[in-house]
Design a protein around this motif. Sequence first.
Motif, PDB file in Angstrom:
ATOM      1  N   MET A  16      -8.365   3.752  -0.840  1.00  0.00           N
ATOM      2  CA  MET A  16      -7.750   3.050  -1.958  1.00  0.00           C
ATOM      3  C   MET A  16      -8.524   3.299  -3.248  1.00  0.00           C
ATOM      4  O   MET A  16      -9.753   3.436  -3.226  1.00  0.00           O
TER       5      MET A  16
ATOM      6  N   GLU B  81      -5.391  -5.498   6.054  1.00  0.00           N
ATOM      7  CA  GLU B  81      -5.842  -5.419   4.666  1.00  0.00           C
ATOM      8  C   GLU B  81      -7.294  -4.967   4.584  1.00  0.00           C
ATOM      9  O   GLU B  81      -7.633  -4.035   3.842  1.00  0.00           O
TER      10      GLU B  81
ATOM     11  N   SER C 293      -6.262  -1.482  -8.855  1.00  0.00           N
ATOM     12  CA  SER C 293      -4.846  -1.235  -8.640  1.00  0.00           C
ATOM     13  C   SER C 293      -4.232  -0.533  -9.848  1.00  0.00           C
ATOM     14  O   SER C 293      -4.523  -0.883 -10.996  1.00  0.00           O
TER      15      SER C 293
ATOM     16  N   TYR D 151       0.864  -1.180   0.000  1.00  0.00           N
ATOM     17  CA  TYR D 151       0.000   0.000   0.000  1.00  0.00           C
ATOM     18  C   TYR D 151       0.902   1.232   0.000  1.00  0.00           C
ATOM     19  O   TYR D 151       1.741   1.390   0.896  1.00  0.00           O
TER      20      TYR D 151
ATOM     21  N   SER E  36      -2.679   7.562  -3.571  1.00  0.00           N
ATOM     22  CA  SER E  36      -2.628   6.222  -2.965  1.00  0.00           C
ATOM     23  C   SER E  36      -2.705   5.147  -4.039  1.00  0.00           C
ATOM     24  O   SER E  36      -3.045   5.417  -5.183  1.00  0.00           O
TER      25      SER E  36
ATOM     26  N   TRP F 206      -2.600   0.368  -4.310  1.00  0.00           N
ATOM     27  CA  TRP F 206      -2.174  -0.927  -3.781  1.00  0.00           C
ATOM     28  C   TRP F 206      -1.693  -1.784  -4.940  1.00  0.00           C
ATOM     29  O   TRP F 206      -2.187  -1.695  -6.057  1.00  0.00           O
TER      30      TRP F 206
END
Length: 225
Positions: free
Chosen positions: A196, A113, A200, A78, A139, A141
């Motif tokens: 988040m 998580e 990704s 992260y 941000s 991940w």
Amino acid sequence: EQELPLGTPVTAHFRLATANSGVTTRAEAENMKSWVVIITNQADDAVEVESVITEEDLDDKESYFVTRQVTTGTKRIYSFANITLEELIKAIKPEIGTIGDPIATIKSIADIEAAIRAATFLPKGNNWADAEDKGIPMSNWQDLEIKSDGKTYTLYVCRMIAKVKFLLKNETGQPVTVKNVTISDITSNESPVMLMPETSVTAKTGITQKVNLPTLSDGASVLVE
């Protein structure tokens, strides 16, 4: 390039880059002021925080790489820019009061998580007075496989706030004074976003990332003005 057994201590080099920038890591290009990177170990069906990296005063650094010892295996990482570790803890576990050792606090959070994925953040993007001094919060991940020693890994982040620039051209031949500009669909300063992104961010370019708004108790999303 020798592949090592799981759990072997190795040296890894990390650099932070913004989405769609390739491997551009110059902090001043995206006004990065600080990093927080949380490395979790996914081995044996257990998620635990293996390392927490914090870097501040990036304007004073010529190189934006950090080197840490980690172990080989599957990692979920992260990454955050322009968000302090204390701000992260308050977002992830708002019930935590006075923070003594923030790194130890992060490592002590059970089911880290799920806590990170459920957390929201209040970026307050409209007329943000701290944009120059603090930088836009970012941000992401990523899942990484660390198999050998001495390799470099790029950690991507994306902005929680969309930067908007207006280009106005006067073709009238007469002086024009712009007194006001209004755009629609502006999220209010009091509307949170998820900590988040929805998906990704990777090295792939040209991917449109939609804002990840939290869901209210009635199943609706946070309203956008």
